[in-house]
Motif scaffolding. Sequence first.
Motif, PDB file in Angstrom:
ATOM      1  N   LYS A   1     -11.750   0.918  19.612  1.00 20.90           N
ATOM      2  CA  LYS A   1     -10.688   0.091  20.203  1.00 20.90           C
ATOM      3  C   LYS A   1      -9.323   0.399  19.593  1.00 20.90           C
ATOM      4  CE  LYS A   1     -13.724  -3.775  21.398  1.00 20.90           C
ATOM      5  NZ  LYS A   1     -14.737  -2.844  21.803  1.00 20.90           N
TER       6      LYS A   1
ATOM      7  N   ALA B   1     -10.733  -2.930  25.583  1.00 19.72           N
ATOM      8  CA  ALA B   1     -11.861  -3.816  25.290  1.00 19.72           C
ATOM      9  C   ALA B   1     -13.199  -3.088  25.371  1.00 19.72           C
ATOM     10  CB  ALA B   1     -11.848  -5.006  26.250  1.00 19.72           C
ATOM     11  N   GLU B   2     -13.297  -2.116  26.262  1.00 17.95           N
ATOM     12  CA  GLU B   2     -14.554  -1.395  26.470  1.00 17.95           C
ATOM     13  C   GLU B   2     -14.699  -0.155  25.586  1.00 17.95           C
ATOM     14  OE1 GLU B   2     -14.627  -0.544  30.641  1.00 17.95           O
ATOM     15  OE2 GLU B   2     -14.910  -2.667  31.188  1.00 17.95           O
TER      16      GLU B   2
ATOM     17  N   SER C   1      -3.524  -6.305  23.564  1.00 18.00           N
ATOM     18  CA  SER C   1      -3.719  -5.501  24.783  1.00 18.00           C
ATOM     19  C   SER C   1      -3.624  -6.375  26.023  1.00 18.00           C
ATOM     20  CB  SER C   1      -5.080  -4.801  24.746  1.00 18.00           C
ATOM     21  OG  SER C   1      -5.160  -3.929  23.655  1.00 18.00           O
ATOM     22  N   ARG C   2      -4.297  -7.534  26.007  1.00 23.96           N
ATOM     23  CA  ARG C   2      -4.247  -8.435  27.173  1.00 23.96           C
ATOM     24  C   ARG C   2      -2.837  -8.953  27.407  1.00 23.96           C
ATOM     25  NH1 ARG C   2      -8.909 -10.086  24.791  1.00 23.96           N
ATOM     26  NH2 ARG C   2      -7.915 -11.928  23.875  1.00 23.96           N
TER      27      ARG C   2
ATOM     28  N   GLU D   1      -3.705  -4.694  33.311  1.00 24.62           N
ATOM     29  CA  GLU D   1      -5.079  -5.205  33.241  1.00 24.62           C
ATOM     30  C   GLU D   1      -6.105  -4.094  33.007  1.00 24.62           C
ATOM     31  OE1 GLU D   1      -8.221  -7.667  36.019  1.00 24.62           O
ATOM     32  OE2 GLU D   1      -6.073  -7.964  36.355  1.00 24.62           O
ATOM     33  N   ASP D   2      -5.965  -2.983  33.723  1.00 26.45           N
ATOM     34  CA  ASP D   2      -6.939  -1.896  33.557  1.00 26.45           C
ATOM     35  C   ASP D   2      -6.839  -1.248  32.173  1.00 26.45           C
ATOM     36  OD1 ASP D   2      -4.425  -0.868  34.417  1.00 26.45           O
ATOM     37  OD2 ASP D   2      -5.367   0.975  35.113  1.00 26.45           O
ATOM     38  N   GLU D   3      -5.641  -1.206  31.598  1.00 26.41           N
ATOM     39  CA  GLU D   3      -5.469  -0.655  30.255  1.00 26.41           C
ATOM     40  C   GLU D   3      -6.089  -1.579  29.208  1.00 26.41           C
ATOM     41  OE1 GLU D   3      -1.250   1.722  30.953  1.00 26.41           O
ATOM     42  OE2 GLU D   3      -1.226  -0.407  30.420  1.00 26.41           O
ATOM     43  N   ALA D   4      -5.862  -2.889  29.355  1.00 22.32           N
ATOM     44  CA  ALA D   4      -6.453  -3.851  28.423  1.00 22.32           C
ATOM     45  C   ALA D   4      -7.977  -3.804  28.506  1.00 22.32           C
ATOM     46  CB  ALA D   4      -5.943  -5.258  28.724  1.00 22.32           C
ATOM     47  N   GLU D   5      -8.488  -3.642  29.711  1.00 29.62           N
ATOM     48  CA  GLU D   5      -9.937  -3.532  29.898  1.00 29.62           C
ATOM     49  C   GLU D   5     -10.470  -2.259  29.236  1.00 29.62           C
ATOM     50  OE1 GLU D   5     -12.621  -2.994  33.787  1.00 29.62           O
ATOM     51  OE2 GLU D   5     -11.353  -4.801  33.793  1.00 29.62           O
ATOM     52  N   ALA D   6      -9.725  -1.166  29.358  1.00 33.02           N
ATOM     53  CA  ALA D   6     -10.138   0.092  28.734  1.00 33.02           C
ATOM     54  C   ALA D   6     -10.196  -0.052  27.216  1.00 33.02           C
ATOM     55  CB  ALA D   6      -9.188   1.224  29.130  1.00 33.02           C
TER      56      ALA D   6
ATOM     57  N   PRO E   1      -7.550  -6.630  20.926  1.00 32.91           N
ATOM     58  CA  PRO E   1      -7.818  -7.067  22.310  1.00 32.91           C
ATOM     59  C   PRO E   1      -6.777  -8.079  22.809  1.00 32.91           C
ATOM     60  CG  PRO E   1      -9.850  -7.053  21.035  1.00 32.91           C
ATOM     61  CD  PRO E   1      -8.720  -6.846  20.059  1.00 32.91           C
TER      62      PRO E   1
END
Length: 183
Positions: free
Chosen positions: A132, A127-128, A114-115, A120-125, A111
Amino acid sequence: MTDLFFLEKNKAAEDEVSRLEPLMRPYRKRRDSWDYRSASALIYKAFTRYGIDLDEYREDESGRPYIASGQADFSVSHSGRFTCVAITNDPGKSIGIDIEDRERTGKRDIPGISRRFFKEDEAEAVAEAADKERKFLRIWTMKEAMMKAERIPLHQAFKKCADSPIYVENVNYIMCIEIYSRT
């Protein structure tokens, strides 16, 4: 035509590398590591299959290998015990490949990385995602393959959003191949 050449380090692969590597001057500088020896062997196989003279091998100022005549394009990647070479002779196309050994990823802060590097949307994907590691590696390999195919710096590839449809994966590795139209 496009081909993929692949080796996983084992006794049979080491024997093949020992046989083929001396036929192609070593990838980059002469080194004894598995990465460079196996890449040299796979480059030799790719050039031979495509009828490319070994003297056509060059590297640009960043170290990216290329074929001087431009009759084909190829890309090299290695991670852990895996090495691969992708090559294409489709006119106006360039190719990039990246492989990541899943064993090496387990020790990383997925995570956090990724951040730091992804949009941002890729890092969020990541994380969710239920898996992972898999989501992270699919994005990471796609960005590195894109960088190689488009011949752009990695930081520019990290700013771009794309999803390559060409993945090869199993429990040991994830590999992405990116084909880019230069025309």
